[in-house]
Design an enzyme around this catalytic site. Structure first.
Site, mmCIF file in Angstrom:
data_model
loop_
_atom_site.group_PDB
_atom_site.id
_atom_site.type_symbol
_atom_site.label_atom_id
_atom_site.label_comp_id
_atom_site.label_asym_id
_atom_site.label_seq_id
_atom_site.Cartn_x
_atom_site.Cartn_y
_atom_site.Cartn_z
ATOM 1 N N GLN A 1 0.953 -1.424 -0.207
ATOM 2 C CA GLN A 1 -0.200 -0.111 0.274
ATOM 3 C C GLN A 1 0.971 1.149 -0.120
ATOM 4 O OE1 GLN A 1 -2.092 1.546 4.001
ATOM 5 N NE2 GLN A 1 -3.167 1.212 2.958
ATOM 6 N N GLY A 2 0.941 2.231 -0.939
ATOM 7 C CA GLY A 2 1.272 3.107 -1.337
ATOM 8 C C GLY A 2 0.312 4.512 -0.670
ATOM 9 N N TYR A 3 0.815 4.536 0.714
ATOM 10 C CA TYR A 3 -0.952 6.602 0.985
ATOM 11 C C TYR A 3 0.214 6.870 1.870
ATOM 12 C CZ TYR A 3 -5.344 3.506 0.794
ATOM 13 O OH TYR A 3 -6.753 3.733 -0.646
ATOM 14 N N GLU B 1 -13.889 -1.286 4.573
ATOM 15 C CA GLU B 1 -13.909 -3.108 4.538
ATOM 16 C C GLU B 1 -12.379 -3.269 5.733
ATOM 17 O OE1 GLU B 1 -14.325 -6.097 2.758
ATOM 18 O OE2 GLU B 1 -15.820 -4.457 1.939
ATOM 19 N N SER C 1 -5.003 7.633 12.837
ATOM 20 C CA SER C 1 -5.208 7.678 14.671
ATOM 21 C C SER C 1 -5.888 6.864 15.321
ATOM 22 C CB SER C 1 -3.811 8.617 14.755
ATOM 23 O OG SER C 1 -4.211 9.896 14.917
#
Lengths: 377, 399
Positions: free
Chosen positions: B126-128, B244, B382
């Protein structure tokens, strides 16, 4: 009442803080953590030269300090800089026991400790003893002029670097009796003594020590036969003052790092320290930190009191500092976010020092129980 | 109201137990139970075992080869897998990317990528997050500029979990810097073997190397790797976050963790008695167990409502906050239970080794896990961000 440090202690605090902030950088520390020895012989020698080791011993022992407040001042600075060098093990525990219990011959070793040329380790806890101080199953049996030790010692910090181990063993009584425990001064290369060393999560090294018919002359006994417990309890109390003060110093640094980061880190177009929810958490931490300092002062000021009063304040401080420590370590990480999870960022080390200090000489629950026992009657 | 499991559900649980007893390799379960690191091969092996059974994609629709299980079945599945110390299903392809492709991807993308996720041919990461875009994800700056049939990508992603194993990465990239932040983001699929990509490990405070930085310099990505429409990526990312997160509460992990704490506390002696009998320790354990029992039901209530089409929004934030609090508290109990044996640095436990760990069974990795799982309340939005969402929806009248 006077809550000021004496001039001598202020000077020691200043010079130690200056030395460590110059020399003990995050990079230096991270290199040490990765090293085989686990600490720096060079830093150790310089701490000795600065007189820091001597400050942990009384004048009658060849030092110039040794009181609760001396220990507290030194260890707060060590904590503030995240120092992993084994002052607790070589000086407070090892050197302290020899100084208190040793024969004239044995006491000569204290001079070497103060000079920085000798390391020591206390081999007391056992795989089944947890934090229970009188729990000693290792046996010592005297046969004529020799004493033979058999048993296992758990998580003996600084064992590999130590020239001598101070080993507790039972000469008589049941495993949890205070009477019957003796202390022995054992060269680390003694025949029958083997160790398996490993690094510790928060820095430094320890070993599992096995004693298989380690045969010693009776002169290796430190103090009288079967009468070692009061000295052990006194040094455990001194170690607790040191650990609580170290944790206090480490918490100061964790809070300082967090406060700075809240001003620097920008999210949603402003420093995250501008969010009131985070400000309130910082305020709560500062309140707790102030309480922790008071608890450390109470403990340090009662280190030389009679054992019941001493231990009551020690357990109060350890319980409070353990609770505050967990809060400060966890919240400092949380307030930072991901950056604090990385080994390269300074806070990681301080969080580990703070939390793992709870695992030496009793955690919050152990000291709560001690406190209840001591205050119930 | 009926809190009992139906006959079918009980049969399903029994079937699962048999399957796990039969197919989960014992050395894999030991590695999970003792907190040792799992290799890429371990993860792939477990995925293949589940895939052979048809159980790798519990939440996928049947048309894509999934189980299409309901809330209770998935709950039972998670509970039994955790109880048996099965490796967790690596979520990036299966439960993060796949639902986005199923909802917003082209037919060609679905046909190409979904089977490869199931077969294990592709490992997605995942590239967030970016160094400057964490909680404020929409401020991300990794750029993708259109150049003919390609996008040219430049920038840096971070906290890329298990990126070292991945051959594909799904990224949020900025395709329009001139509009409101959220309106200029696109969702792009990038081949990790493309020239210009560099993966650098980040060593975490417990010594683990599971997360990475991923650097992009002039990486050329074919335009057909765009998911959905250009500049709609934020919508897809939010869909992923709210729809999800079925296992966001981590109830199964907590149940397995609590059982491990009890095992450890039975084997550890405290003043000559098992630690589990100590009233202070027992009270701590009971307190968490009480929270966990309620959390399990909270989780089922919310997931059941979601199955009836009510998209969980604020509820998944509640599950995240309470779920991570419970898991972290259990990690803390395990650390306490280990006593002095929490102190050794269990490098063997983190990295996997044949050398016997220091200390009694089950103590080697507890402190490392305690520190490592501080991430739970930081990543995936968070807990502070989750509280903002809850407050905004419940108190602010917005949402």
């Amino acid at each position: 009442m006077n809550f000021e440090l004496t001039l001598e202690r202020q000077m020691m605090q200043d010079s130690l803080r200056r030395f460590l902030s110059d020399r003990y950088t995050t990079q230096v520390r991270n290199d040490l953590l990765d090293s085989d020895a686990g600490f720096s012989a060079d830093i150790w020698a310089q701490l000795a030269e600065l007189g820091i080791l001597g400050a942990l011993f009384a004048e009658t022992q060849g030092g110039y300090g040794g009181a609760g407040f001396d220990l507290a001042v030194v260890f707060e600075e060590l904590g503030r800089a995240g120092v992993v060098e084994p002052l607790l093990d070589s000086a407070i525990l090892g050197g302290g026991l020899i100084a208190a219990q040793g024969s004239a011959d044995q006491q000569k070793l204290v001079e070497q400790v103060i000079a920085g040329s000798l390391h020591l380790a206390l081999a007391h806890g056992e795989p089944g003893s947890r934090y229970d101080l009188p729990h000693v199953e290792t046996t010592a049996s005297q046969q004529d002029d020799a004493v033979i030790l058999n048993g296992c010692k758990a998580v003996v910090v600084n064992a590999e670097a130590a020239g001598y181990l101070i080993i507790s063993a039972r000469e008589y009584g049941a495993p949890r009796d205070e009477a019957g425990i003796s202390l022995f001064l054992v060269p680390s290369d003694a025949s029958g003594l083997s160790m398996r060393g490993y690094p510790l999560l928060a820095g430094g090294r320890a070993a599992e020590v096995v004693l298989d018919r380690v045969t010693l002359p009776v002169s290796a006994r430190l103090g009288a036969a079967g009468a070692g417990y009061p000295a052990l309890a006194e040094r455990a109390a001194a170690a607790s003052v040191a650990l609580a003060a170290e944790t206090l110093g480490a918490m100061e640094t964790a809070m300082a790092l967090t406060g700075d980061y809240l001003q620097v880190r920008q999210q949603f177009g402003r420093p995250i320290g501008a969010f009131q929810a985070l400000q309130h958490r910082m305020a709560d931490l500062l309140i707790e930190l102030t309480q922790a300092r008071s608890a450390v002062i109470n403990a340090a000021g009662h280190l030389s009191a009679e054992p019941r009063l001493r231990d009551l304040h020690i357990s109060a401080a350890r319980n409070l500092v353990a609770r505050v420590g967990r809060l400060v370590a966890e919240d400092s990480i949380q307030l930072h976010g991901g950056i604090a999870m990385t080994q390269d960022y300074a806070l990681a080390h301080f969080a580990k020092r703070i939390v793992m200090a709870e695992h030496r000489f009793g955690d919050a629950d152990y000291h709560l129980e001690q406190f209840i026992d001591l205050t119930a009657t | 109201m009926d809190l009992s499991f139906s006959a079918e559900e009980q049969t399903f649980r029994a079937e699962l137990r048999l399957f796990l007893a039969d197919k989960l390799p014992p050395e894999m379960a030991d590695a999970v139970r003792l907190g040792r690191g799992l290799s890429k091969q371990d993860h792939q092996g477990w995925h293949a075992i589940l895939n052979a059974q048809g159980w790798l994609a519990p939440n996928w629709p049947k048309e894509f080869g999934g189980c299409e299980w309901g809330a209770v079945q998935r709950h039972i599945f998670e509970e039994e897998c955790a109880r048996a110390h099965a490796p967790r299903i690596v979520p990036f392809g299966l439960s993060m990317l796949a639902p986005v492709l199923q909802k917003f991807g082209s037919k060609a993308q679905q046909d190409h990528y979904l089977p490869r996720i199931l077969s294990g041919e592709d490992w997605w990461c995942q590239g967030y997050s970016e160094p400057g875009a964490g909680s404020d994800l929409a401020s991300l700056t990794t750029k993708a500029l259109r150049d003919g049939d390609h996008y040219v990508v430049n920038g840096q992603k971070t906290w890329t979990t298990l990126g070292q194993h991945a051959n594909w990465i799904f990224c949020l990239v900025r395709t329009d810097p001139t509009v409101k932040q959220q309106a200029g983001i696109s969702f792009l699929l990038i081949d990790m073997d493309s020239p210009g990509i560099e993966v650098r490990p980040i060593i975490l405070l417990d010594g683990s190397d599971e997360v990475n930085e991923v650097w992009f310099s002039d990486v050329r990505v074919p335009v057909e790797n765009l998911v959905g429409e250009e500049n709609k990526g934020w919508t897809y990312a939010k869909y992923l976050l709210t729809h999800e997160r079925t296992n966001i509460a981590g109830v199964g992990f907590s149940q397995a963790g609590l059982a491990a704490v009890k095992r450890l506390a039975r084997s550890q002696q405290h003043r000559g008695r098992p630690l589990i009998e100590n009233p202070h320790f027992a009270a701590r354990v009971a307190q968490v167990e009480i929270d966990l029992m309620a959390l399990s039901t909270t989780n089922l209530r919310i997931v059941s409502a979601a199955a009836k089409g009510q998209a969980p929004g604020v509820e998944s934030s509640m599950l995240k906050v309470k779920g991570t609090q419970v898991r972290q508290e259990i990690n803390d109990l395990a650390r306490r239970a280990a006593g002095v044996y929490a102190m050794p640095f269990a490098s063997e436990a983190v990295q996997g080794s044949n050398e016997a760990p220091i200390g009694p069974d089950g103590t080697a990795a507890v402190a490392a896990q305690y520190f490592n799982n501080r991430k739970l309340s930081i990543f995936g939005g968070s807990n502070e961000i989750q509280r903002n969402i809850i407050a905004k929806v419940k108190l602010g009248g917005g949402g």
